[in-house]
Design a protein around this motif. Structure first.
Motif, mmCIF file in Angstrom:
data_model
loop_
_atom_site.group_PDB
_atom_site.id
_atom_site.type_symbol
_atom_site.label_atom_id
_atom_site.label_comp_id
_atom_site.label_asym_id
_atom_site.label_seq_id
_atom_site.Cartn_x
_atom_site.Cartn_y
_atom_site.Cartn_z
ATOM 1 N N LEU A 76 0.849 -1.187 0.000
ATOM 2 C CA LEU A 76 0.000 0.000 0.000
ATOM 3 C C LEU A 76 0.885 1.236 0.000
ATOM 4 O O LEU A 76 1.677 1.444 0.925
ATOM 5 C CB LEU A 76 -0.909 0.015 1.234
ATOM 6 C CG LEU A 76 -2.206 -0.816 1.170
ATOM 7 C CD1 LEU A 76 -1.926 -2.274 0.895
ATOM 8 C CD2 LEU A 76 -2.976 -0.669 2.478
ATOM 9 N N ALA A 77 0.754 2.036 -1.043
ATOM 10 C CA ALA A 77 1.580 3.231 -1.178
ATOM 11 C C ALA A 77 1.016 4.389 -0.353
ATOM 12 O O ALA A 77 -0.121 4.351 0.127
ATOM 13 C CB ALA A 77 1.686 3.627 -2.650
ATOM 14 N N THR A 78 1.813 5.425 -0.218
ATOM 15 C CA THR A 78 1.437 6.612 0.555
ATOM 16 C C THR A 78 0.086 7.166 0.112
ATOM 17 O O THR A 78 -0.180 7.304 -1.079
ATOM 18 C CB THR A 78 2.509 7.700 0.373
ATOM 19 O OG1 THR A 78 3.779 7.168 0.754
ATOM 20 C CG2 THR A 78 2.200 8.912 1.223
ATOM 21 N N GLY A 79 -0.755 7.467 1.077
ATOM 22 C CA GLY A 79 -2.016 8.142 0.799
ATOM 23 C C GLY A 79 -3.158 7.247 0.370
ATOM 24 O O GLY A 79 -4.248 7.751 0.058
ATOM 25 N N VAL A 80 -2.957 5.931 0.356
ATOM 26 C CA VAL A 80 -4.071 5.026 0.050
ATOM 27 C C VAL A 80 -5.173 5.243 1.087
ATOM 28 O O VAL A 80 -4.913 5.275 2.290
ATOM 29 C CB VAL A 80 -3.606 3.566 0.067
ATOM 30 C CG1 VAL A 80 -4.795 2.612 0.044
ATOM 31 C CG2 VAL A 80 -2.689 3.288 -1.113
#
Length: 227
Positions: A76-80
């Motif tokens: 899960l990348a930043t800001g999901v």
């Protein structure tokens, strides 16, 4: 070819690299019983991943009882962001304005069951899913294993296993593999293998030879309970 390095990070400790704390395994950070996260799924955030529950799972109210379920080995990348069912409004009347939640007399005829009826159910993310930066997942969506969600996408409907989606609303761009290969991958479900077997065949899992992966799966018998 078998991996000779038969070790792995501890999925019950948040930081696989203690000196690099911008990403962490989520499972040991989760406290809400309605958020279930599998082993080795991580979230990356330069401001710190510790507040994932508060900052990335929104409108998740206990009285709804809806769950966010995320499988194993997801990235899960930043800001999901996961928008949960508490964000929904009652659409059965002439207005969607939530008078009842304002109190001060407006809550006298408030029927919580009508509000809860708007629920779209649990939000489910399969295993080995990659969700790109600032993607938003709406309530009740199911994302199949092996899927990829492009950065800045808004996912409003279910995503098939090993599908790639992008856009707002997100649409299927293509499948990662042909149907037969996807069926074989789902049958193998390597993410459910004992961690010792994953360690043993990690290079094959990271490769692109599904015949080799099927051959490796035969070693599952080594890890079955002895009669």
């Amino acid at each position: 070819m078998q991996d000779t390095k038969l070790t792995n990070p501890n999925p019950d400790y948040p930081y696989p690299k203690a000196e690099f704390k911008r990403f962490a395994f989520l499972k040991p950070l989760i406290t809400n019983p309605n958020i279930l996260v599998g082993d080795f799924t991580y979230y990356d955030d330069p401001d710190g991943p510790e507040k994932f529950e508060q900052n990335n799972v929104l409108h998740h109210h206990d009285f709804f009882g809806d769950r966010l379920i995320i499988g194993k080995f997801c990235a899960l990348a930043t800001g999901v962001t996961f928008i949960m069912n508490g964000a929904n409004h009652d659409m059965s009347g002439l207005t969607t304005y939530p008078f009842g939640v304002m109190g001060n007399g407006w809550d006298e005829d408030f029927d919580i069951e009508v509000f809860k009826a708007q629920s779209r159910g649990d939000t489910i993310v399969g295993d080995d899913v990659w969700i790109g930066r600032n993607a938003t997942i709406l309530p009740g969506v199911s994302i199949g294993s092996g899927a990829i969600i492009a950065a800045n996408s808004t996912v409003t409907k279910d995503v098939p296993a090993y599908g790639i989606v992008a856009g707002n609303p997100a649409k299927l761009v293509r499948q990662r593999f042909d149907d037969r290969t996807i069926d074989r991958l789902m049958d193998l479900s390597w993410w459910d293998w004992p961690i010792e077997l994953i360690n043993r065949h990690r290079t094959i899992i990271q490769g692109n030879d599904i015949d080799a992966l099927e051959e490796a799966s035969k070693d599952l018998g080594d890890y079955l309970p002895q009669q």
